[in-house]
Write a protein that holds these residues in place. Structure first.
Motif, PDB file in Angstrom:
ATOM      1  N   GLY A 131      45.462  33.584  45.338  1.00  0.00           N
ATOM      2  CA  GLY A 131      45.991  34.937  45.243  1.00  0.00           C
ATOM      3  C   GLY A 131      45.967  35.502  43.835  1.00  0.00           C
ATOM      4  N   SER A 132      45.632  36.771  43.745  1.00  0.00           N
ATOM      5  CA  SER A 132      45.485  37.407  42.438  1.00  0.00           C
ATOM      6  C   SER A 132      46.808  37.775  41.784  1.00  0.00           C
ATOM      7  CB  SER A 132      44.589  38.643  42.551  1.00  0.00           C
ATOM      8  OG  SER A 132      45.182  39.590  43.415  1.00  0.00           O
ATOM      9  N   ALA A 133      47.925  37.653  42.504  1.00  0.00           N
ATOM     10  CA  ALA A 133      49.225  37.980  41.915  1.00  0.00           C
ATOM     11  C   ALA A 133      49.786  36.831  41.077  1.00  0.00           C
ATOM     12  CB  ALA A 133      50.215  38.353  43.009  1.00  0.00           C
ATOM     13  N   SER A 143      39.282  30.509  26.965  1.00  0.00           N
ATOM     14  CA  SER A 143      39.665  31.698  26.186  1.00  0.00           C
ATOM     15  C   SER A 143      38.785  32.888  26.558  1.00  0.00           C
ATOM     16  CB  SER A 143      39.565  31.421  24.686  1.00  0.00           C
ATOM     17  OG  SER A 143      40.540  30.492  24.287  1.00  0.00           O
ATOM     18  N   SER A 144      37.488  32.637  26.740  1.00  0.00           N
ATOM     19  CA  SER A 144      36.571  33.727  27.092  1.00  0.00           C
ATOM     20  C   SER A 144      36.834  34.262  28.494  1.00  0.00           C
ATOM     21  CB  SER A 144      35.112  33.262  26.973  1.00  0.00           C
ATOM     22  OG  SER A 144      34.760  32.416  28.055  1.00  0.00           O
ATOM     23  N   MET A 145      37.533  33.488  29.315  1.00  0.00           N
ATOM     24  CA  MET A 145      37.856  33.910  30.675  1.00  0.00           C
ATOM     25  C   MET A 145      39.227  34.571  30.767  1.00  0.00           C
ATOM     26  SD  MET A 145      35.328  33.228  32.643  1.00  0.00           S
ATOM     27  CE  MET A 145      34.029  33.347  31.439  1.00  0.00           C
ATOM     28  N   GLU A 184      43.446  39.202  36.057  1.00  0.00           N
ATOM     29  CA  GLU A 184      42.625  39.434  34.864  1.00  0.00           C
ATOM     30  C   GLU A 184      41.503  38.408  34.743  1.00  0.00           C
ATOM     31  OE1 GLU A 184      45.196  39.776  31.463  1.00  0.00           O
ATOM     32  OE2 GLU A 184      46.330  41.404  32.388  1.00  0.00           O
ATOM     33  N   ILE A 185      41.773  37.167  35.115  1.00  0.00           N
ATOM     34  CA  ILE A 185      40.737  36.122  35.063  1.00  0.00           C
ATOM     35  C   ILE A 185      39.638  36.441  36.073  1.00  0.00           C
ATOM     36  CG2 ILE A 185      40.274  33.681  35.546  1.00  0.00           C
ATOM     37  CD1 ILE A 185      43.170  33.205  34.336  1.00  0.00           C
ATOM     38  N   ILE A 186      40.019  36.809  37.286  1.00  0.00           N
ATOM     39  CA  ILE A 186      39.028  37.167  38.313  1.00  0.00           C
ATOM     40  C   ILE A 186      38.202  38.364  37.845  1.00  0.00           C
ATOM     41  CG2 ILE A 186      38.733  38.057  40.665  1.00  0.00           C
ATOM     42  CD1 ILE A 186      41.333  36.398  41.351  1.00  0.00           C
ATOM     43  N   GLU A 187      38.857  39.356  37.266  1.00  0.00           N
ATOM     44  CA  GLU A 187      38.150  40.540  36.764  1.00  0.00           C
ATOM     45  C   GLU A 187      37.183  40.160  35.647  1.00  0.00           C
ATOM     46  OE1 GLU A 187      39.277  44.554  34.303  1.00  0.00           O
ATOM     47  OE2 GLU A 187      40.650  43.925  35.898  1.00  0.00           O
TER      48      GLU A 187
END
Length: 174
Positions: free
Chosen positions: A114-116, A135-137, A166-169
């Protein structure tokens, strides 16, 4: 980035020995140079256990594997507990690094919970390339910690965290 053809899927029971071989190769490639052959040997010896050094999934954990023409190329193990996705067992064989496999494994492992959620992991201080990747992710270092990599062997590490959305984005922007 070199073009590599691979697919990401949840682990299948038939993948067990392939995962064991992947981890043995990855740990040897990584930890001999970072930690020395004695500690690396102790780590690899733990892979002979039925639960593959405690890495095989229990009921609340997920394992994704990256498979290419030459077999498994990487894996990611994660679990969500109390709104936090914990990521560990994240390995990509050196010959397949910088080919997009790590990014895709990360996206699948984080998205599965889940993205939350927030996402947390621990990376050894000696694993400079892994720390740069995280860090780049979108991960940020939150604390210096000691990590017990094997019984009685504690090594300097850093806890890193980030927002799942934010990581998924970030992965989708690559």
């Amino acid at each position: 980035m070199t073009k590599t053809t691979f697919s990401i899927a949840e682990i299948h029971p038939a993948d067990r020995e392939d995962v064991r071989r992947l981890l043995e190769k990855s740990w040897t490639e990584t930890y001999v140079s970072e930690l020395g052959s004695e500690i690396a040997g102790r780590l690899v010896a733990q892979l002979a256990q039925d639960d593959i050094a405690g890495l095989m999934p229990r009921t609340d954990e997920t394992v994704f594997v990256a498979r290419g023409k030459r077999g498994l190329q990487g894996c990611a193990i994660s679990a969500a507990r109390h709104g936090i996705t914990y990521l560990w067992g994240f390995y990509v064989l050196k010959e397949f690094q910088r080919c997009g496999i790590g990014s895709e494994l990360l996206k699948r492992a984080v998205s599965a919970h889940g993205s939350a959620n927030s996402v947390e992991l621990v990376v050894l201080k000696s694993s400079v390339a892994a720390s740069r990747f995280y860090s780049s992710m979108g991960f940020q270092m939150t604390a210096d910690v000691q990590f017990e990599i094997a019984p009685g062997i504690n090594l300097p590490a850093e806890k890193m965290a980030g927002s799942a959305s934010e990581i998924i984005e970030q992965v989708c922007l690559l």
